[in-house]
Motif scaffolding. Structure first.
Motif, short mmCIF file in Angstrom:
data_model
loop_
_atom_site.label_atom_id
_atom_site.label_comp_id
_atom_site.label_asym_id
_atom_site.label_seq_id
_atom_site.Cartn_x
_atom_site.Cartn_y
_atom_site.Cartn_z
N ALA A 78 39.46 49.74 50.41
CA ALA A 78 38.02 50.94 50.91
C ALA A 78 37.05 50.14 50.73
N THR A 79 36.81 48.47 50.24
CA THR A 79 35.99 47.62 50.29
C THR A 79 35.51 46.92 50.98
N ARG A 80 36.49 46.95 51.53
CA ARG A 80 37.05 45.48 52.40
C ARG A 80 36.45 44.04 51.83
N GLY A 81 37.34 44.45 50.77
CA GLY A 81 37.35 43.05 49.72
C GLY A 81 36.54 42.86 49.38
N VAL A 82 35.35 43.44 49.49
CA VAL A 82 33.96 42.27 49.19
C VAL A 82 33.81 42.15 47.27
N LEU A 83 33.17 41.68 47.22
CA LEU A 83 33.09 41.51 45.37
C LEU A 83 34.24 42.15 45.23
N ASP A 84 35.47 41.57 45.17
CA ASP A 84 36.24 42.09 44.06
C ASP A 84 36.18 42.13 42.38
N PRO A 85 36.14 42.61 41.24
CA PRO A 85 36.17 42.80 39.56
C PRO A 85 36.63 41.84 39.90
N VAL A 86 38.33 41.45 40.20
CA VAL A 86 39.29 40.61 39.50
C VAL A 86 38.72 39.50 39.39
N GLU A 87 37.70 38.91 39.98
CA GLU A 87 36.84 37.84 39.78
C GLU A 87 36.35 37.24 38.49
N ASP A 88 35.87 38.82 37.74
CA ASP A 88 35.54 38.86 36.69
C ASP A 88 36.85 39.04 35.84
N GLY A 89 37.75 39.27 36.20
CA GLY A 89 38.24 39.42 35.62
C GLY A 89 39.13 40.39 34.72
N LEU A 90 38.80 41.67 35.67
CA LEU A 90 38.52 42.20 35.42
C LEU A 90 40.62 43.50 35.90
N SER A 91 41.03 44.45 35.11
CA SER A 91 42.25 45.23 36.17
C SER A 91 41.08 45.83 36.85
N GLY A 92 42.12 47.25 37.16
CA GLY A 92 41.94 47.65 38.22
C GLY A 92 41.16 48.87 37.43
N ARG A 93 41.73 49.68 35.73
CA ARG A 93 41.41 50.33 35.48
C ARG A 93 40.30 49.83 34.55
N ALA A 94 39.92 48.75 33.18
CA ALA A 94 39.38 47.84 33.13
C ALA A 94 37.77 47.69 33.58
N PHE A 95 37.35 47.50 35.22
CA PHE A 95 37.29 48.31 35.97
C PHE A 95 36.01 49.83 36.01
N LEU A 96 37.00 49.96 35.98
CA LEU A 96 36.36 51.64 36.80
C LEU A 96 36.00 52.14 34.82
N LEU A 97 36.50 51.92 34.33
CA LEU A 97 35.85 52.01 32.56
C LEU A 97 34.33 51.26 32.41
N LEU A 98 34.35 50.10 33.55
CA LEU A 98 32.86 49.31 33.50
C LEU A 98 31.73 50.33 34.14
N LEU A 99 32.99 50.85 34.93
CA LEU A 99 31.41 51.80 35.95
C LEU A 99 30.98 52.88 35.26
N GLN A 100 32.47 53.88 34.72
CA GLN A 100 32.40 54.76 33.70
C GLN A 100 30.73 54.72 32.33
N GLU A 101 31.44 53.20 31.84
CA GLU A 101 30.19 53.04 30.95
C GLU A 101 28.82 53.12 31.38
N ALA A 102 28.79 52.48 32.94
CA ALA A 102 27.10 52.31 33.27
C ALA A 102 26.69 53.41 33.40
N TRP A 103 27.41 53.91 34.49
CA TRP A 103 27.13 55.25 35.08
C TRP A 103 26.66 57.00 34.05
N LEU A 104 27.69 56.87 32.45
CA LEU A 104 27.31 57.45 31.59
C LEU A 104 25.93 57.02 30.52
#
Length: 234
Positions: A94-120
């Motif tokens: 969906a992002t054409r691989g731009v700024l892949d969150p795995v570079e920060d050591g995050l799995s798919g769910r961990a990344f989404l939970l980070l977004l959720q935390e910022a959103w909330l």
């Protein structure tokens, strides 16, 4: 499906995307930044910090659809039985691989939970008592079949475009998107599929475009969501 979808995205006729696919649509921002702007927008060059900032910005319009849908989309994926790798692959597509969150050591769910935390956290600055409603994924068989029916005719074109793109290709992008449709949410799977088609500039003919639009109407999408930045021949 059509009756339930009507007006779910609110009154803003100028919305060109919503929720998690709206966040993904900001993939072109980093390439447009001047060197002196990059550190401000992407502190430390951290992919997760950039994407969390985008999720935060969505909440500046919390009474509108992008922010409301973002919480729903994250909940639909986090609460699904999908593998982390499936979520990660779909996000890369969906992002054409731009700024892949795995570079920060995050799995798919961990990344989404980070977004959720910022959103909330941003939502609760304005409404401290806000409690996210439970996710309501679209899982009925009619919707699922309808989305798979528009993905499969262009699957080869999308996979081919991914293979010749710059960067690390998200291997298995179509199976990952199909798994989201089948096991998480047909609506979100369709929007992430459209994001990938746009990210890799996959050309579609008029017949395919019309099919995409018809399905968007069935889901009650804003008028411009399907066609905005889609590469189609008239």
């Amino acid at each position: 499906m059509e009756d339930e979808a009507q007006h779910q995205y609110g009154e803003d006729i100028f919305v060109v995307d919503v929720g998690l696919s709206w966040v993904a649509s900001k993939r072109d921002i980093p390439a447009a930044l001047l060197p002196e702007e990059r550190e401000q927008v992407i502190p430390g060059g951290s992919p997760s910090t950039f994407w969390a900032g985008v999720a935060n910005v969505a909440v500046d319009e919390f009474d509108r659809t992008k922010a409301r849908q973002l919480g729903q989309d994250i909940g639909r994926l986090v609460g699904s039985p999908l593998a982390d790798q499936t979520i990660h692959t779909a996000w890369l597509g969906a992002t054409r691989g731009v700024l892949d969150p795995v570079e920060d050591g995050l799995s798919g769910r961990a990344f989404l939970l980070l977004l959720q935390e910022a959103w909330l956290a941003r939502v609760r600055r304005d409404d401290p008592a806000f409690t996210p409603p439970p996710p309501e994924p679209v899982t009925d068989e009619e919707a699922t079949r309808a989305v798979l029916a528009v993905i499969r005719p262009v699957a080869g074109d999308l996979e081919g475009a991914v293979r010749v793109s710059f960067g690390v290709p998200p291997t298995g992008i179509v199976p990952a998107l199909e798994q989201i449709v089948l096991r998480a949410c047909a609506d979100l799977g369709y929007r992430l599929f459209l994001s990938a088609m746009k990210a890799y500039f996959v050309m579609v003919d008029q017949r395919t475009y019309d099919a995409f639009q018809a399905l968007g109407e069935r889901f009650g999408y804003p008028e411009f969501l399907v066609g905005d930045n889609l590469n189609y021949q008239t």
